[in-house]
Design an enzyme around this catalytic site. Structure first.
Site, PDB file in Angstrom:
ATOM      1  N   ASN A 163       1.336  -1.682   5.942  1.00 44.46           N
ATOM      2  CA  ASN A 163       1.667  -2.304   4.651  1.00 44.46           C
ATOM      3  C   ASN A 163       2.426  -3.582   4.967  1.00 44.46           C
ATOM      4  O   ASN A 163       3.472  -3.523   5.604  1.00 44.46           O
ATOM      5  CB  ASN A 163       2.544  -1.342   3.842  1.00 44.46           C
ATOM      6  CG  ASN A 163       3.002  -1.931   2.517  1.00 44.46           C
ATOM      7  OD1 ASN A 163       2.475  -2.943   2.066  1.00 44.46           O
ATOM      8  ND2 ASN A 163       3.987  -1.295   1.915  1.00 44.46           N
ATOM      9  N   GLY A 164       1.907  -4.725   4.557  1.00 38.21           N
ATOM     10  CA  GLY A 164       2.600  -5.988   4.821  1.00 38.21           C
ATOM     11  C   GLY A 164       1.656  -7.033   5.376  1.00 38.21           C
ATOM     12  O   GLY A 164       0.439  -6.953   5.168  1.00 38.21           O
ATOM     13  N   GLU A 181       7.902  -7.866 -24.095  1.00 39.08           N
ATOM     14  CA  GLU A 181       7.545  -6.607 -23.425  1.00 39.08           C
ATOM     15  C   GLU A 181       6.306  -5.982 -24.090  1.00 39.08           C
ATOM     16  O   GLU A 181       5.416  -5.487 -23.401  1.00 39.08           O
ATOM     17  CB  GLU A 181       8.750  -5.660 -23.458  1.00 39.08           C
ATOM     18  CG  GLU A 181       8.519  -4.264 -22.917  1.00 39.08           C
ATOM     19  CD  GLU A 181       8.095  -4.217 -21.447  1.00 39.08           C
ATOM     20  OE1 GLU A 181       8.103  -5.255 -20.767  1.00 39.08           O
ATOM     21  OE2 GLU A 181       7.722  -3.111 -20.994  1.00 39.08           O
ATOM     22  N   GLU A 198      -1.466  -5.920 -19.777  1.00 37.79           N
ATOM     23  CA  GLU A 198      -1.723  -5.245 -18.507  1.00 37.79           C
ATOM     24  C   GLU A 198      -2.541  -3.969 -18.672  1.00 37.79           C
ATOM     25  O   GLU A 198      -3.244  -3.573 -17.755  1.00 37.79           O
ATOM     26  CB  GLU A 198      -0.424  -4.964 -17.745  1.00 37.79           C
ATOM     27  CG  GLU A 198       0.486  -3.959 -18.385  1.00 37.79           C
ATOM     28  CD  GLU A 198       1.748  -3.705 -17.565  1.00 37.79           C
ATOM     29  OE1 GLU A 198       1.705  -3.783 -16.350  1.00 37.79           O
ATOM     30  OE2 GLU A 198       2.788  -3.422 -18.185  1.00 37.79           O
ATOM     31  N   HIS A 212       7.280 -24.023 -34.609  1.00 38.11           N
ATOM     32  CA  HIS A 212       7.277 -25.198 -33.728  1.00 38.11           C
ATOM     33  C   HIS A 212       5.970 -25.307 -32.949  1.00 38.11           C
ATOM     34  O   HIS A 212       5.908 -26.019 -31.949  1.00 38.11           O
ATOM     35  CB  HIS A 212       8.471 -25.144 -32.774  1.00 38.11           C
ATOM     36  CG  HIS A 212       9.786 -25.174 -33.506  1.00 38.11           C
ATOM     37  ND1 HIS A 212      10.245 -26.291 -34.151  1.00 38.11           N
ATOM     38  CD2 HIS A 212      10.690 -24.202 -33.739  1.00 38.11           C
ATOM     39  CE1 HIS A 212      11.397 -26.016 -34.732  1.00 38.11           C
ATOM     40  NE2 HIS A 212      11.694 -24.743 -34.500  1.00 38.11           N
ATOM     41  N   ARG A 257       0.452   2.990  -5.915  1.00 38.69           N
ATOM     42  CA  ARG A 257       0.916   1.835  -5.144  1.00 38.69           C
ATOM     43  C   ARG A 257      -0.214   0.855  -4.853  1.00 38.69           C
ATOM     44  O   ARG A 257       0.035  -0.301  -4.536  1.00 38.69           O
ATOM     45  CB  ARG A 257       1.531   2.296  -3.814  1.00 38.69           C
ATOM     46  CG  ARG A 257       2.731   3.167  -3.971  1.00 38.69           C
ATOM     47  CD  ARG A 257       3.286   3.500  -2.612  1.00 38.69           C
ATOM     48  NE  ARG A 257       3.865   2.335  -2.000  1.00 38.69           N
ATOM     49  CZ  ARG A 257       5.129   1.963  -2.126  1.00 38.69           C
ATOM     50  NH1 ARG A 257       5.944   2.692  -2.847  1.00 38.69           N
ATOM     51  NH2 ARG A 257       5.572   0.889  -1.540  1.00 38.69           N
ATOM     52  N   CYS A 290       0.795  -1.206   0.000  1.00 39.96           N
ATOM     53  CA  CYS A 290       0.000   0.000   0.000  1.00 39.96           C
ATOM     54  C   CYS A 290       0.836   1.268   0.000  1.00 39.96           C
ATOM     55  O   CYS A 290       2.052   1.223   0.090  1.00 39.96           O
ATOM     56  CB  CYS A 290      -0.869  -0.002   1.251  1.00 39.96           C
ATOM     57  SG  CYS A 290      -1.485  -1.634   1.629  1.00 39.96           S
ATOM     58  N   TRP A 298      -3.880  -1.944  -1.573  1.00 42.82           N
ATOM     59  CA  TRP A 298      -3.989  -2.937  -2.660  1.00 42.82           C
ATOM     60  C   TRP A 298      -4.136  -4.294  -2.007  1.00 42.82           C
ATOM     61  O   TRP A 298      -3.351  -4.659  -1.145  1.00 42.82           O
ATOM     62  CB  TRP A 298      -2.707  -2.890  -3.502  1.00 42.82           C
ATOM     63  CG  TRP A 298      -2.683  -3.836  -4.653  1.00 42.82           C
ATOM     64  CD1 TRP A 298      -3.116  -3.595  -5.926  1.00 42.82           C
ATOM     65  CD2 TRP A 298      -2.148  -5.177  -4.670  1.00 42.82           C
ATOM     66  NE1 TRP A 298      -2.907  -4.691  -6.710  1.00 42.82           N
ATOM     67  CE2 TRP A 298      -2.324  -5.687  -5.973  1.00 42.82           C
ATOM     68  CE3 TRP A 298      -1.572  -6.001  -3.706  1.00 42.82           C
ATOM     69  CZ2 TRP A 298      -1.924  -6.960  -6.343  1.00 42.82           C
ATOM     70  CZ3 TRP A 298      -1.171  -7.274  -4.072  1.00 42.82           C
ATOM     71  CH2 TRP A 298      -1.345  -7.742  -5.383  1.00 42.82           C
ATOM     72  N   LYS A 341       1.839  -0.716  -8.322  1.00 41.85           N
ATOM     73  CA  LYS A 341       3.156  -0.336  -8.827  1.00 41.85           C
ATOM     74  C   LYS A 341       4.273  -1.083  -8.135  1.00 41.85           C
ATOM     75  O   LYS A 341       5.245  -1.479  -8.750  1.00 41.85           O
ATOM     76  CB  LYS A 341       3.325   1.177  -8.647  1.00 41.85           C
ATOM     77  CG  LYS A 341       4.617   1.735  -9.215  1.00 41.85           C
ATOM     78  CD  LYS A 341       4.574   1.734 -10.721  1.00 41.85           C
ATOM     79  CE  LYS A 341       5.842   2.274 -11.348  1.00 41.85           C
ATOM     80  NZ  LYS A 341       5.954   1.795 -12.742  1.00 41.85           N
ATOM     81  N   LYS A 372       2.815  -5.257 -22.090  1.00 41.59           N
ATOM     82  CA  LYS A 372       2.178  -3.934 -22.030  1.00 41.59           C
ATOM     83  C   LYS A 372       0.721  -4.029 -22.465  1.00 41.59           C
ATOM     84  O   LYS A 372      -0.161  -3.436 -21.858  1.00 41.59           O
ATOM     85  CB  LYS A 372       2.919  -2.942 -22.950  1.00 41.59           C
ATOM     86  CG  LYS A 372       4.236  -2.446 -22.401  1.00 41.59           C
ATOM     87  CD  LYS A 372       4.047  -1.379 -21.348  1.00 41.59           C
ATOM     88  CE  LYS A 372       4.968  -1.384 -20.202  1.00 41.59           C
ATOM     89  NZ  LYS A 372       5.508  -2.493 -19.571  1.00 41.59           N
TER      90      LYS A 372
END
Ligand code: F6R
Length: 633
Positions: free
Chosen positions: A117-118, A503, A510, A526, A31, A6, A83, A628, A507
């Site tokens: 946070n945690g 990449e 997400e 293949h 975050r 968070c 979050w 983030k 992008k």
């Protein structure tokens, strides 16, 4: 159980805490954005109490609530954005959590308020103990346990010392946690504790801050203090600060000056942070390169705390990273092996320690992390250090945990990245990896000085090439906006184009929530070529025609997929018209040596994903389910 990951902010000083805390939360909302809450010390009545507000959803919901039910004026407060990995975020589970040892508390007021946070791993046992003493729990969180413990401990000691109470409480906790607390009867102090997740102190004139990162207080002060593991910080109204270990020993925090200012953490006229951060890439790469050459024209890396002898002894390099940073590592492998002839492995940090990797004291582990707080990467480097390997961090966040726990660090100096999807962090990580590769080549004597200097010159040309690429993005934007109906998009590349394909796909997944996959172009035949059907969009990153072997192969790959109906979107170097007949859309990027091509060819992939997401009506800066800084494993 909900696992918060968070944004945290605490303030004490002479200004109104509410405005400062909300502003800090806004800057840190990247975050986590499942819920937000705030508490302030209310000294207006005879009996000092806390007052708070919290709301599920984005910060805007909390702000609306505060418009309807304003909080009293106060100069001491804290706030939180959250979050959650699983479980529904609700108003009740939002932080802060309140308590009062007299039992007079609700989920919006009490004597003590705590944000966290945690994960408190032993919370079930502590909760049972408190429940046996008739403490009523108002939420399902582990955090609430801390609020009750702190309220009881503070009152039992009766000395008004919130810092001491926090030290006693954290010694009862297991797990990873950053905690910040205020108490109505100690209105001149905000207390924070740190174990494993980030917390930094901001020191102003007659005011002080605690926050998950400096962006929360950068508009007020650029003077900051790093906090070490297992430390408690007390910040006081006069701006003074006291840091102690969990055992109470006073320690000196490491002071630092933040080199960027508040405008760097604002949108500055762009629609989204990501758009701004894409546009900042030429400058960010230039900043990564700044000051790296000494008076004799030799490359120097100031923060490299490993001796030349240690670097000469290295027999193997393992890059550990997650997500976009992992893709930077995949590209770095091509460059570092080519320049140094030292074997390089690249490993997802979350897999690394579980496969019993072969590590010796002559292994250099390079951890790439924008935030410096990614738990998977942190755990990987801890494992590497336990095995006596050297660890070099490539990081964008001064004072964060990963560089602190590494033997050496190369900071990318990219400035704050607020959009959840990494853009400028990626290009600056790549640039730092190139610098590390060249430095190793120089130290180990496998490249002459003029050879290193030649690549440095090419690198110093790259910001202009990135800027030129950005000038050409209108057709990419137009194409992206025409593709809102796409259900699947494939990305292909060879050599460094392969990680770029990964990449590009990441992008798109997400940001636009579209199924996307990146493949090595040669691998298609293949199996994955079976996916190709009429009008399936396939983005192909083409290497320079100056590498004919590679170039010819990929041109054949483009023909193969086009023959099967794919709509080909081709990114090729200026002057490469060989691909034109096979491209439904062709975008040219400026010429750079192949190892450096990702610095320009990634840009259209970023712009494509962001524009398509925006066209679909999604929040580009805060994609669903993401945060983030991923501080859980
Ligand atoms: C994707 C993205 C993530 C991060 C990853 C590692 O756009 O941003 O994949 O790259 O979570 O984060 P850091 O670099 O902070 O360790």
């Amino acid at each position: 159980m909900l696992w918060p990951m968070c944004g945290i902010v605490g303030y004490v000083g002479s200004q109104q805490a509410l405005g400062i805390v909300i502003e800090g939360l806004r800057r840190m909302e990247y975050r986590g954005y499942d819920s937000a809450g705030i508490a302030v010390v209310d000294r207006s009545g005879a009996d000092a109490r806390l007052a708070g507000a919290k709301k599920a959803g984005k910060l805007a919901n909390l702000e609306k609530e505060l418009d309807v039910r304003p909080l009293p004026a106060s100069t001491t407060g804290l706030g939180h954005t959250r979050w959650a990995t699983h479980g529904g975020p609700t108003d009740g589970n939002a932080h802060p959590h309140f308590s009062d040892s007299a039992g007079v508390y609700t989920d919006l007021t009490g004597k003590v308020a705590v944000i966290h946070n945690g994960i408190i791993e032993n919370f079930a046992r502590l909760k049972a103990e408190l429940a046996a003493e008739n403490v009523t729990f108002l939420s399902e969180t582990d955090t609430e346990v801390v609020a009750h413990l702190l309220a009881r401990d503070f009152d039992e000691a009766g000395d008004g010392d919130l810092g001491a109470a926090m030290r006693r409480v954290v010694n009862r906790l297991q797990g990873a946690f950053t905690l910040v607390a205020v108490h109505a009867d100690a209105p001149d102090v905000v207390v924070g504790a740190r174990r494993n997740s980030p917390l930094v102190i901001g020191v102003g004139q007659g005011e002080a801050f605690l926050a998950s990162d400096v962006s929360a207080f950068i508009a007020h002060t650029r003077e900051a203090i790093e906090m070490g593991q297992d430390q408690v910080a007390e910040i006081f109204r006069d701006g003074s600060v006291r840091i102690t270990t969990f055992d109470g020993e006073v320690v000196e925090g490491k002071r630092f000056h933040v080199s960027w200012d508040a405008s760097a953490a604002e949108k500055g006229g762009y629609d989204w942070f990501m758009q701004k951060e894409i546009a900042e890439q030429p400058q960010a790469v230039a900043d990564t390169l700044l000051g790296r050459v000494n008076g004799q024209g030799r490359l120097k890396l100031d923060e490299m705390r490993l001796s030349e002898d240690e670097l000469r002894a290295i027999t193997k390099i393992i890059v550990v990273a997650c997500g976009t940073a992992y893709h930077a590592g995949l590209i770095a492998k091509y460059a570092i092996e080519h320049w140094t002839r030292v074997p390089v492995e690249v490993e997802l940090a979350s897999e690394f320690r579980y496969r019993d990797p072969i590590l010796t004291k002559d292994t250099l582990v390079i951890a790439i992390s924008q935030s410096g707080e990614t738990m998977d990467t942190l755990m990987a480097i801890r494992h590497a250090r336990e095995q006596h390997s050297r660890v070099l961090a490539i990081c964008n966040t001064n004072g964060s945990t990963i560089p602190r726990e590494s033997d050496a660090v190369v900071y990318t100096h990219g400035g704050p990245e607020i959009g959840v999807a990494s853009t400028k962090a990626f290009l600056t990580q790549l640039t730092a990896c190139y610098l590390v590769g060249l430095y190793l080549a120089q130290v180990r004597g496998v490249k002459f000085n003029d050879e290193v200097a030649e690549v440095l010159t090419q690198l110093s040309d790259s910001p202009a090439a990135i800027a030129e690429t950005l000038n050409r993005m209108e057709p990419v934007r137009k194409l992206a906006r025409s593709m809102v109906g796409a259900r699947t998009v494939l990305f292909l590349g060879r050599h460094v184009g392969y990680p770029m394909a990964l990449e590009g796909a990441l992008k798109l997944k997400e940001l636009a929530y579209i199924h996307a996959e990146g493949f090595a172009a040669g691998e298609l035949k293949h199996g994955p070529i079976a996916l190709i059907e009429q009008d399936l969009p396939v983005v192909v990153v083409v290497p320079s025609p100056k590498r004919p072997l590679l170039h010819d192969k990929i041109v054949s790959n483009i023909q193969e997929i086009r023959a099967r109906g794919a709509k080909t979107i081709v990114i090729a170097e200026d002057g490469d018209d060989v691909v034109a007949p096979y491209a439904d859309f062709l975008f040219h990027v400026p010429e750079l040596p192949i190892l450096l091509q990702p610095l320009v060819a990634t840009v259209p992939l970023q712009v494509f994903a962001a524009e398509l997401a925006d066209a679909l009506g999604y929040d580009v800066d805060q994609p669903r389910n993401l945060a983030k800084s991923v501080t859980v494993e």
